[in-house]
Design a protein around this motif. Structure first.
Motif, short mmCIF file in Angstrom:
data_model
loop_
_atom_site.label_atom_id
_atom_site.label_comp_id
_atom_site.label_asym_id
_atom_site.label_seq_id
_atom_site.Cartn_x
_atom_site.Cartn_y
_atom_site.Cartn_z
N GLU A 20 -2.33 2.22 10.33
CA GLU A 20 -2.35 3.69 10.22
C GLU A 20 -1.40 4.16 9.14
N ARG A 21 -0.19 3.62 9.12
CA ARG A 21 0.78 4.01 8.10
C ARG A 21 0.34 3.59 6.71
N LEU A 22 -0.20 2.39 6.58
CA LEU A 22 -0.68 1.94 5.27
C LEU A 22 -1.80 2.83 4.76
N PHE A 46 1.06 4.30 -3.70
CA PHE A 46 0.21 3.14 -3.40
C PHE A 46 -1.07 3.55 -2.68
N LEU A 47 -2.04 2.68 -2.81
CA LEU A 47 -3.31 2.79 -2.10
C LEU A 47 -3.49 1.52 -1.29
N TRP A 48 -3.82 1.67 -0.01
CA TRP A 48 -4.20 0.54 0.84
C TRP A 48 -5.72 0.54 0.90
N ASP A 49 -6.35 -0.55 0.47
CA ASP A 49 -7.81 -0.60 0.47
C ASP A 49 -8.39 -1.34 1.68
N GLY A 50 -7.55 -1.62 2.65
CA GLY A 50 -7.98 -2.34 3.84
C GLY A 50 -7.63 -3.82 3.79
N ASP A 101 -13.47 0.14 -7.68
CA ASP A 101 -13.21 0.68 -6.34
C ASP A 101 -11.73 0.99 -6.16
N ALA A 102 -10.86 0.09 -6.60
CA ALA A 102 -9.42 0.31 -6.46
C ALA A 102 -8.96 1.47 -7.34
N ALA A 103 -9.39 1.49 -8.59
CA ALA A 103 -8.97 2.55 -9.51
C ALA A 103 -9.50 3.91 -9.06
N ASP A 104 -10.75 3.95 -8.61
CA ASP A 104 -11.32 5.22 -8.13
C ASP A 104 -10.62 5.68 -6.86
N TYR A 123 -1.83 -2.01 -13.14
CA TYR A 123 -1.99 -1.97 -11.68
C TYR A 123 -1.45 -3.28 -11.11
N LEU A 124 -0.76 -3.17 -10.00
CA LEU A 124 -0.30 -4.34 -9.25
C LEU A 124 -1.06 -4.35 -7.94
N CYS A 125 -1.58 -5.50 -7.59
CA CYS A 125 -2.31 -5.67 -6.34
C CYS A 125 -1.59 -6.73 -5.51
N VAL A 126 -1.26 -6.38 -4.28
CA VAL A 126 -0.58 -7.32 -3.37
C VAL A 126 -1.38 -7.40 -2.08
N ALA A 127 -1.99 -8.57 -1.86
CA ALA A 127 -2.62 -8.87 -0.57
C ALA A 127 -1.52 -9.50 0.28
#
Length: 153
Positions: A20-22, A46-50, A101-104, A123-127
């Motif tokens: 929820e917070r993400l 930041f964006l959390w994409d799931g 999808d991430a940029a949009d 852009y930095l992506c961290v899984a």
């Protein structure tokens, strides 16, 4: 300051609250390190994409330089009474090469599209591979809610 009674949450409840917070928060603290210059920490949108956290920074920033040398990072949501810490490796994407999808999603969340800027952005992506979540001392035990990239509980 008034003490709050902390009710210990289950791992499943911590996972739910963390997701929820993400999904709803705007800022995250990014900690990087450079082999010669040591630690560096900054807040970023930041964006959390799931599955992963997406952030954007200047292509020549200390954060970007550090990630190129040492991709392991730690991320923290900004609330010391409801701690969420993420750990993983950052992957770098020049603004013009980031997945659409991430940029949009990022542009939609913030009303700002880094792809349109003249200044080179990254852009930095961290899984996350490890996620820890706790509210006070009663929740320190069992604070790991993700291990090896898999949610627990």
């Amino acid at each position: 300051m008034q003490a709050m009674e902390i009710i210990r949450r289950t791992t499943a409840e911590r996972r739910r609250d963390t997701l929820e917070r993400l999904s709803s928060e705007r800022d995250i603290w990014v900690s990087t390190s450079h082999p010669d210059h040591g630690p560096h920490q900054v807040p970023l949108w930041f964006l959390w994409d799931g599955q992963a956290v997406w952030m954007c920074t200047g292509a020549s920033s200390a954060t970007a330089r550090n990630v190129h040398k040492e991709p392991r990072v730690r991320l923290a949501l900004p609330d010391a009474s409801d701690v969420v810490l993420l750990q993983g490796e950052a992957k770098c994407y020049p603004a013009q090469e980031v997945p659409h999808d991430a940029a949009d999603g990022f542009a939609g969340k913030f009303g700002w599209d880094p792809r349109t800027e003249e200044t080179p952005l990254l852009y930095l992506c961290v899984a996350p591979q490890i996620v820890r979540a706790w509210r006070g001392v009663p929740e320190l035990r069992g604070r790991v809610v993700m291990r090896d990239g898999a949610w627990l509980g």
